[in-house]
Design a protein around this motif. Structure first.
Motif, short mmCIF file in Angstrom:
data_model
loop_
_atom_site.label_atom_id
_atom_site.label_comp_id
_atom_site.label_asym_id
_atom_site.label_seq_id
_atom_site.Cartn_x
_atom_site.Cartn_y
_atom_site.Cartn_z
N SER A 32 0.85 -1.20 0.00
CA SER A 32 0.00 0.00 0.00
C SER A 32 0.88 1.24 0.00
O SER A 32 2.10 1.15 0.17
CB SER A 32 -0.89 0.01 1.25
OG SER A 32 -0.08 0.21 2.39
N GLY A 33 0.21 2.39 -0.14
CA GLY A 33 0.93 3.65 -0.18
C GLY A 33 1.54 4.02 1.17
O GLY A 33 2.70 4.45 1.24
N ALA A 34 0.76 3.86 2.23
CA ALA A 34 1.27 4.21 3.55
C ALA A 34 2.48 3.35 3.89
O ALA A 34 3.48 3.84 4.44
CB ALA A 34 0.18 4.01 4.61
N PHE A 63 -0.33 14.52 2.18
CA PHE A 63 -0.95 13.29 2.67
C PHE A 63 -0.02 12.14 2.35
O PHE A 63 0.40 11.98 1.21
CB PHE A 63 -2.32 13.05 2.02
CG PHE A 63 -2.97 11.78 2.50
CD1 PHE A 63 -3.58 11.72 3.76
CD2 PHE A 63 -2.96 10.62 1.71
CE1 PHE A 63 -4.16 10.53 4.21
CE2 PHE A 63 -3.56 9.44 2.17
CZ PHE A 63 -4.14 9.40 3.41
N HIS A 64 0.34 11.36 3.37
CA HIS A 64 1.27 10.26 3.14
C HIS A 64 0.73 8.92 3.62
O HIS A 64 1.46 7.93 3.60
CB HIS A 64 2.61 10.56 3.82
CG HIS A 64 3.29 11.80 3.31
ND1 HIS A 64 3.66 11.95 1.97
CD2 HIS A 64 3.66 12.96 3.92
CE1 HIS A 64 4.23 13.14 1.81
NE2 HIS A 64 4.24 13.78 2.97
N GLY A 65 -0.54 8.88 4.09
CA GLY A 65 -1.11 7.62 4.53
C GLY A 65 -1.67 7.72 5.94
O GLY A 65 -1.65 8.79 6.54
N GLU A 88 5.26 15.47 -1.98
CA GLU A 88 4.53 14.99 -3.15
C GLU A 88 4.79 16.04 -4.25
O GLU A 88 4.50 17.22 -4.02
CB GLU A 88 3.02 14.96 -2.91
CG GLU A 88 2.51 14.02 -1.86
CD GLU A 88 1.11 14.44 -1.40
OE1 GLU A 88 0.13 14.20 -2.12
OE2 GLU A 88 1.00 15.03 -0.30
N GLU A 110 -4.42 14.58 -2.12
CA GLU A 110 -5.51 14.74 -1.15
C GLU A 110 -5.61 16.19 -0.68
O GLU A 110 -6.69 16.65 -0.33
CB GLU A 110 -5.29 13.85 0.07
CG GLU A 110 -5.04 12.38 -0.24
CD GLU A 110 -6.22 11.69 -0.86
OE1 GLU A 110 -7.35 11.90 -0.38
OE2 GLU A 110 -6.02 10.93 -1.83
N ASP A 119 6.95 11.35 -2.64
CA ASP A 119 5.78 10.49 -2.48
C ASP A 119 5.01 10.57 -3.79
O ASP A 119 4.27 11.52 -4.03
CB ASP A 119 4.93 10.97 -1.30
CG ASP A 119 3.68 10.12 -1.10
OD1 ASP A 119 3.34 9.33 -2.01
OD2 ASP A 119 3.03 10.25 -0.04
N VAL A 140 2.89 8.18 -4.67
CA VAL A 140 1.85 7.15 -4.52
C VAL A 140 0.67 7.45 -5.44
O VAL A 140 0.11 6.55 -6.06
CB VAL A 140 1.41 7.04 -3.04
CG1 VAL A 140 0.15 6.19 -2.91
CG2 VAL A 140 2.53 6.46 -2.20
N GLN A 141 0.30 8.73 -5.53
CA GLN A 141 -0.84 9.10 -6.37
C GLN A 141 -0.41 9.55 -7.78
O GLN A 141 -1.09 9.29 -8.76
CB GLN A 141 -1.65 10.22 -5.70
CG GLN A 141 -2.97 10.51 -6.38
CD GLN A 141 -3.97 11.24 -5.48
OE1 GLN A 141 -4.88 11.88 -5.96
NE2 GLN A 141 -3.85 11.13 -4.18
N LYS A 196 -0.80 3.25 -5.48
CA LYS A 196 -2.06 3.37 -6.23
C LYS A 196 -2.11 2.76 -7.65
O LYS A 196 -2.66 1.68 -7.82
CB LYS A 196 -2.49 4.83 -6.25
CG LYS A 196 -2.93 5.30 -4.84
CD LYS A 196 -3.70 6.61 -4.87
CE LYS A 196 -4.40 6.89 -3.54
NZ LYS A 196 -3.59 7.60 -2.55
C1 LIG Z 1 -3.20 7.48 -1.18
C2 LIG Z 1 -1.91 8.06 -0.79
C3 LIG Z 1 -1.12 7.49 0.23
C4 LIG Z 1 -1.60 6.33 1.07
O1 LIG Z 1 -1.83 5.18 0.30
P1 LIG Z 1 -2.64 3.95 0.94
O2 LIG Z 1 -2.51 2.88 -0.10
O3 LIG Z 1 -4.04 4.40 1.16
O4 LIG Z 1 -1.96 3.59 2.20
C5 LIG Z 1 0.11 8.05 0.49
N1 LIG Z 1 0.56 9.11 -0.21
C6 LIG Z 1 -0.17 9.69 -1.19
C7 LIG Z 1 0.39 10.85 -1.94
C8 LIG Z 1 -1.43 9.19 -1.51
O5 LIG Z 1 -2.17 9.78 -2.46
#
Ligand SMILES: *Cc1c(COP(=O)(O)O)cnc(C)c1O
Length: 397
Positions: free
Chosen positions: A94-96, A128-130, A180, A185, A213, A215-216, A242
């Protein structure tokens, strides 16, 4: 109903089937998935290549632990390393978890180089990092922290796009800068390109690691494989999740070799991370992302969408303040007194699923495979939402 812990405000809709950019509800209504499962379903629903890759892997082998070689994982890591800045990758789910891993790798790098006192990270407001304790500490969002005790220590939070405060926040205890490249978020808030570029040179000068980060923003979401490519700077460490496997849970921590050299057997781990099923989905997703012309098409369709949204904003200036973002990660900033959640409800009534973000933003994160007819559907639904939100009592369907 209450057998599920009530951590979400759920809408009373369930889906029974997905195909391409569309979801079909149990009541037989078709929706355009403009949220893509929150930037996850990059190849759309039930992409034939993903279905085939997963079906083949399901027949052969689902899971083995990381106590053994996992050829699907090695193959994927090699391909991804060849396509980006990184030299090695750690897989999680997962992202977190990817962000936790990124923070650990940054701290370990400093400790392995004799600087155990360097364990802190400078992070940005609105990020937002989780939802794990450390990633909540990193983002320092009071709404997310309330009731969970003292935030995890080791993070110094500064406003984005302000170099002077960033410089002042970096001390002899700083291990890393974590950002990011385009805040998701927080409200699709971009970092200035020259801010990102300066962070790179500041990090080099102060022997601090630069952590992105993504993730998104990663895996084609902004029209490049990774968003940092737009700024022409590379991080030392990057967290992804993601869109990486188009809906199969998977996360990854990518790093340059001088950093990942600090990680030795036993220093980090994950039971599920990078298992054969996840890697089958990730490999198939990467196949499509790296196809000749795929990202060009994402850029073509996203600039079309962006200009149509700008036109919409021009027609409804009292509702839409601004349209911002990059690629297929777009934010519609609404003007007070209009509220993003209400706008989201109206769009959904017109068959478009979206997701809200901070700063009164409505986010569009559709599958990367959307086509022109879907752009028309998105615009239609948003036009309806603009009209409805201005005159809520004139009943729309
Ligand atoms: C969604 C998100 C996370 C967390 O990801 P999860 O899979 O929900 O744990 C971390 N960082 C960013 C930038 C995100 O958009």
């Amino acid at each position: 109903m209450n057998s599920i812990m009530q951590t979400y405000g759920r809408l009373p809709i369930a889906f029974e089937r997905g195909e391409g950019s569309y979801l079909y509800s149990t009541e037989g209504k078709r929706y355009l998935d403009g949220a893509g499962g929150i930037a996850v379903v990059s190849m759309g629903h039930s992409h034939p290549k993903l279905v085939a890759a997963l079906e083949a892997q399901v027949q052969r082998l689902w899971h083995v632990s990381n106590l053994y070689e996992i050829p699907e994982q090695s193959k994927y890591a090699e391909r991804l390393v060849n396509a980006c800045f990184a030299d090695s990758i750690f897989f999680c789910n997962s992202g977190a978890e990817a962000m936790e891993g990124a923070i650990k790798v940054a701290r370990k790098y400093q400790a392995a180089n004799g600087k155990v006192e360097r364990y802190r990270a400078v992070t940005l407001e609105g990020s937002f990092h989780g939802r794990t304790l450390a990633t909540l500490g990193a983002a320092n969002n009071p709404k997310h922290l309330e009731g969970f005790g003292p935030p995890v220590q080791g993070f110094d939070i500064v406003p984005p796009n302000d170099l002077d405060v960033m410089l002042a926040a970096i001390t002899e205890e700083t291990a890393a800068i974590i950002v990011e490249p385009l805040q998701g978020e927080g409200g699709i808030r971009p970092l200035d390109i020259n801010y990102l570029q300066t962070l790179r040179s500041v990090a080099d000068k102060k022997d601090v690691l630069l952590v992105f980060d993504e993730v998104q923003t990663g895996f084609g979401r902004t029209g490049k494989l990774f968003a940092h490519e737009w700024a022409g700077v590379t991080p030392d460490i990057m967290a992804c999740a993601k869109g990486i496997a188009s809906g199969f849970p998977c996360g990854a921590v990518l790093a340059k070799s001088h950093v990942s050299d600090a990680m030795s057997p036993g220093t980090h781990g994950s039971t599920f991370g990078g298992n054969p099923l996840a890697m089958a989905a990730a490999n198939a997703t990467l196949d499509i992302l790296l196809e000749e012309g795929f990202l060009n098409e994402v850029n073509r369709i996203s600039s079309l969408l962006k200009s149509r949204l700008d036109d919409l904003a021009g027609r409804h200036p009292e509702v839409i303040k601004e349209v911002r973002g990059s690629g297929l990660m777009l934010g519609i900033v609404l003007s007070e007194p209009y509220i993003n959640t209400v706008f989201c409800d109206y769009a959904r009534e017109s068959g478009l699923l979206t997701v809200v973000a901070g700063e009164n933003v409505l986010r569009l994160l559709p599958p990367l495979i959307i086509k022109e007819p879907e752009i028309d559907i998105i615009l239609n639904a948003l036009e309806n939402a603009c009209i409805s939100i201005k005159s809520p009592n004139s009943s729309e369907n």
